[in-house]
Design a protein around this motif. Sequence first.
Motif, PDB file in Angstrom:
ATOM      1  N   GLY A 122      -6.546  42.373  41.931  1.00 18.07           N
ATOM      2  CA  GLY A 122      -5.890  41.739  40.792  1.00 18.07           C
ATOM      3  C   GLY A 122      -6.319  40.296  40.604  1.00 18.07           C
ATOM      4  O   GLY A 122      -7.512  39.981  40.535  1.00 18.07           O
ATOM      5  N   GLN A 123      -5.322  39.392  40.560  1.00 19.32           N
ATOM      6  CA  GLN A 123      -5.574  37.984  40.282  1.00 19.32           C
ATOM      7  C   GLN A 123      -5.696  37.141  41.554  1.00 19.32           C
ATOM      8  O   GLN A 123      -5.736  35.906  41.464  1.00 19.32           O
ATOM      9  N   VAL A 143       3.280  32.153  41.012  1.00 16.47           N
ATOM     10  CA  VAL A 143       2.740  33.508  41.153  1.00 16.47           C
ATOM     11  C   VAL A 143       3.864  34.529  41.160  1.00 16.47           C
ATOM     12  O   VAL A 143       4.765  34.470  42.004  1.00 16.47           O
ATOM     13  N   LEU A 144       3.834  35.452  40.206  1.00 17.78           N
ATOM     14  CA  LEU A 144       4.731  36.605  40.194  1.00 17.78           C
ATOM     15  C   LEU A 144       3.890  37.841  40.475  1.00 17.78           C
ATOM     16  O   LEU A 144       3.042  38.219  39.666  1.00 17.78           O
ATOM     17  N   MET A 145       4.125  38.432  41.616  1.00 11.43           N
ATOM     18  CA  MET A 145       3.303  39.537  42.067  1.00 11.43           C
ATOM     19  C   MET A 145       4.182  40.524  42.826  1.00 11.43           C
ATOM     20  O   MET A 145       4.992  40.107  43.655  1.00 11.43           O
ATOM     21  N   PRO A 146       4.087  41.813  42.549  1.00  9.50           N
ATOM     22  CA  PRO A 146       4.997  42.764  43.182  1.00  9.50           C
ATOM     23  C   PRO A 146       4.830  42.828  44.695  1.00  9.50           C
ATOM     24  O   PRO A 146       3.769  42.488  45.239  1.00  9.50           O
ATOM     25  N   THR A 147       5.892  43.242  45.365  1.00  3.81           N
ATOM     26  CA  THR A 147       5.862  43.418  46.812  1.00  3.81           C
ATOM     27  C   THR A 147       4.715  44.351  47.194  1.00  3.81           C
ATOM     28  O   THR A 147       4.517  45.394  46.571  1.00  3.81           O
ATOM     29  N   GLY A 148       3.961  43.963  48.214  1.00  4.08           N
ATOM     30  CA  GLY A 148       2.857  44.792  48.678  1.00  4.08           C
ATOM     31  C   GLY A 148       1.544  44.539  47.960  1.00  4.08           C
ATOM     32  O   GLY A 148       0.539  45.180  48.264  1.00  4.08           O
ATOM     33  N   ALA A 149       1.542  43.584  47.009  1.00  3.49           N
ATOM     34  CA  ALA A 149       0.317  43.332  46.241  1.00  3.49           C
ATOM     35  C   ALA A 149      -0.541  42.236  46.856  1.00  3.49           C
ATOM     36  O   ALA A 149      -1.607  41.919  46.339  1.00  3.49           O
ATOM     37  N   LEU A 159      -1.677  36.307  50.950  1.00  7.56           N
ATOM     38  CA  LEU A 159      -3.083  35.883  50.989  1.00  7.56           C
ATOM     39  C   LEU A 159      -3.350  34.751  50.000  1.00  7.56           C
ATOM     40  O   LEU A 159      -4.269  33.956  50.194  1.00  7.56           O
ATOM     41  N   CYS A 160      -2.534  34.676  48.953  1.00  4.88           N
ATOM     42  CA  CYS A 160      -2.750  33.671  47.904  1.00  4.88           C
ATOM     43  C   CYS A 160      -2.521  32.251  48.402  1.00  4.88           C
ATOM     44  O   CYS A 160      -2.997  31.295  47.786  1.00  4.88           O
ATOM     45  N   PHE A 202       0.679  32.836  36.990  1.00  4.22           N
ATOM     46  CA  PHE A 202      -0.018  34.112  37.175  1.00  4.22           C
ATOM     47  C   PHE A 202       1.035  35.217  37.257  1.00  4.22           C
ATOM     48  O   PHE A 202       1.837  35.250  38.192  1.00  4.22           O
ATOM     49  N   ILE A 203       1.045  36.097  36.277  1.00 10.27           N
ATOM     50  CA  ILE A 203       2.006  37.196  36.265  1.00 10.27           C
ATOM     51  C   ILE A 203       1.238  38.504  36.392  1.00 10.27           C
ATOM     52  O   ILE A 203       0.509  38.901  35.476  1.00 10.27           O
ATOM     53  N   SER A 204       1.362  39.142  37.535  1.00 11.73           N
ATOM     54  CA  SER A 204       0.700  40.428  37.756  1.00 11.73           C
ATOM     55  C   SER A 204       1.610  41.543  37.248  1.00 11.73           C
ATOM     56  O   SER A 204       2.798  41.341  37.006  1.00 11.73           O
ATOM     57  N   SER A 205       1.064  42.709  37.111  1.00 14.83           N
ATOM     58  CA  SER A 205       1.877  43.863  36.736  1.00 14.83           C
ATOM     59  C   SER A 205       2.930  44.113  37.798  1.00 14.83           C
ATOM     60  O   SER A 205       2.669  44.003  39.000  1.00 14.83           O
ATOM     61  N   PHE A 206       4.136  44.449  37.362  1.00 15.72           N
ATOM     62  CA  PHE A 206       5.198  44.791  38.295  1.00 15.72           C
ATOM     63  C   PHE A 206       5.088  46.237  38.766  1.00 15.72           C
ATOM     64  O   PHE A 206       5.900  46.697  39.570  1.00 15.72           O
ATOM     65  N   ASN A 207       4.097  46.939  38.272  1.00 13.17           N
ATOM     66  CA  ASN A 207       3.976  48.354  38.605  1.00 13.17           C
ATOM     67  C   ASN A 207       3.589  48.562  40.065  1.00 13.17           C
ATOM     68  O   ASN A 207       2.670  47.917  40.578  1.00 13.17           O
ATOM     69  N   ARG A 208       4.310  49.446  40.739  1.00 12.61           N
ATOM     70  CA  ARG A 208       3.941  49.890  42.084  1.00 12.61           C
ATOM     71  C   ARG A 208       3.547  51.357  41.977  1.00 12.61           C
ATOM     72  O   ARG A 208       4.381  52.253  42.187  1.00 12.61           O
ATOM     73  N   PRO A 209       2.300  51.640  41.621  1.00 11.97           N
ATOM     74  CA  PRO A 209       1.916  53.025  41.306  1.00 11.97           C
ATOM     75  C   PRO A 209       2.022  53.987  42.480  1.00 11.97           C
ATOM     76  O   PRO A 209       2.095  55.197  42.280  1.00 11.97           O
TER      77      PRO A 209
END
Length: 596
Positions: free
Chosen positions: A19-20, A36-42, A46-47, A195-202
């Motif tokens: 991702g970002q 940074v908004l990033m779902p858990t496990g993304a 590391l950022c 930075f807003i990542s997808s909230f999707n946890r596929p």
Amino acid sequence: MTHAEQILHDVFGYPEFRGQQAEIIDTVACGNNALVLMPTGAGKSLCYQIPALMRDGVAIVVSPLIALMQDQVTALNINGIAAACVHGGSSGEEVQRISDEIAAEHLQLLYVAPERLVMPRFLQFLHNTRISLFAIDEAHCVSQWGHDFRPEYQQLSVLADEFPNIPRIALTATADNATRADIQHYLDLADAQVFISSFNRPNIDYQVVEKNNGKKQLLQFICSRMSGENGIVYCLSRKRVEDIAAFLSENGLTALPYHAGLNWDTRSQNQRRFTQEDGIIIVATVAFGMGIDKPDVRFVAHLDMPASIEHFYQESGRAGRDGLPATSWLCYGLNDWVLLRERIQLAERDEIQKRIDLQKLDAMLAFCETADCRRQLLLRYFGEDSQPCGHCDNCIDPPSRFDGTVLAQKLLSCVYRVGQRFATGYVIDVLRGRESEWVLRYGHQQLSTFGIGRELSVKEWRTMVRQCVAAGYLNVDMANQALQLTEQARAVLKNQQQVWLRPLKYDKTNNSRSNDIWLRTEREERLWQTLRRWRKERASQNNVPAYTIFADRTLQDLVQHPPTTLADLNHIYGLGESKIRNFGTDILALCREWAQ
């Protein structure tokens, strides 16, 4: 400055950024602020961890829980990174040792609680220290409109005042628009790149079931789909936690309780077993979870409805942090909603906050009751559009809907006729024509609505009530649990609005696993179990969680691509130079023995 991709591969053992991540790392490494908004496990950690290794000095990481700090430090140390944490349980000798390491410029990351960071003495210490960056983890704690509010987080604006030239990065997995605005305001990050990542946890499959003997439903779910897996079961009360843990244990599962009422030794021991062993189920209140960095949790079960979609998203997000298939299972009933409403009303909060909390609770009930794609609704709540996912319970087995306008009119009319003063059970007695003592005492057997609902069972009428509450036609008075009509009910009673309902006898028993589940051959299973036993032994020897030795995804890669040389290990997911140096010989020996 060391190249970020080289650190990613050599230190952490990952082949590429997701991702970002690369853009965020570049922003912070160059000295700029970031939100940074990033779902858990993304991969949020590391950022800031990689920029900390790229820049001179020690990175100061603000973290709200001791367990969270300790897990992060342990994982970093195993990867060969000099990290430490300071908290209320740290001894004077330990604090002095850490101070000496910082003075000698040996330490790369230091984790601290927000309470300690804002102390004048600690701030003075920081002024005499070369600092690479400030990272504020779980930044949603700054906002009282979100969840897990921590007032001391709002004092962290001192960092912008005292250290204006040091980059700051704030990170969170869950934040709606109001919470994001609070983060930027209180942490003085108006100039930060967002930075807003997808909230999707596929990798997480969502399944919601109507409560009908929740204990047995939970047992069936675990035994049929999650046997031998790590999992978390959330309950609303301490008493229920202990009851469910005992019930699961009696049925042959390894289940341990966790809540704030247990003594510290018991909580620590149960948490240690959960993080270090395989096949452990922790049964807990919401006091458990934010401090757990365990990546191989295969399921999170809610035996009671969460208070908000934010809570549900964060708690269910404890599953599948390693990116492998996982399941979120939620069992709910109207009583959960009523109990949570009562808690909100009785809480010592201002009326504006209570209104917000009640709206969030209603959104959670709507999520439970929806017949549409659950992932789509979840993402829409966070302002993100998506297509139906194809593998939540509603996508796999779409519930049919029927015109329930007449039934809704019967229910709403009965609520009106009894004066909007009685609870669900009493209204159902009147609808079904039951001449109970109370019905006769109030003379409600004379009402026009008495007995007009005999065609439905008690359970079906309760389902009707819940769906009408979720649709906004009924409310529940907190004082006496009485059903009351809302303004929206008027249109239904006047035949101005049609009511579409889910089947009243709807009871999902779909126990199918995700299509992405890894099906091992008998030969692969032998190596998988051998590696898991070895991992458990090494974790026990080092007194660290098993996943900090190797994550499940690393074991899976080893089984699918068995190495024969040390060079082969460079291509295994999650193996950096430090782990190859410490564990490579063992792994090659195990794979060689398995191959023979």
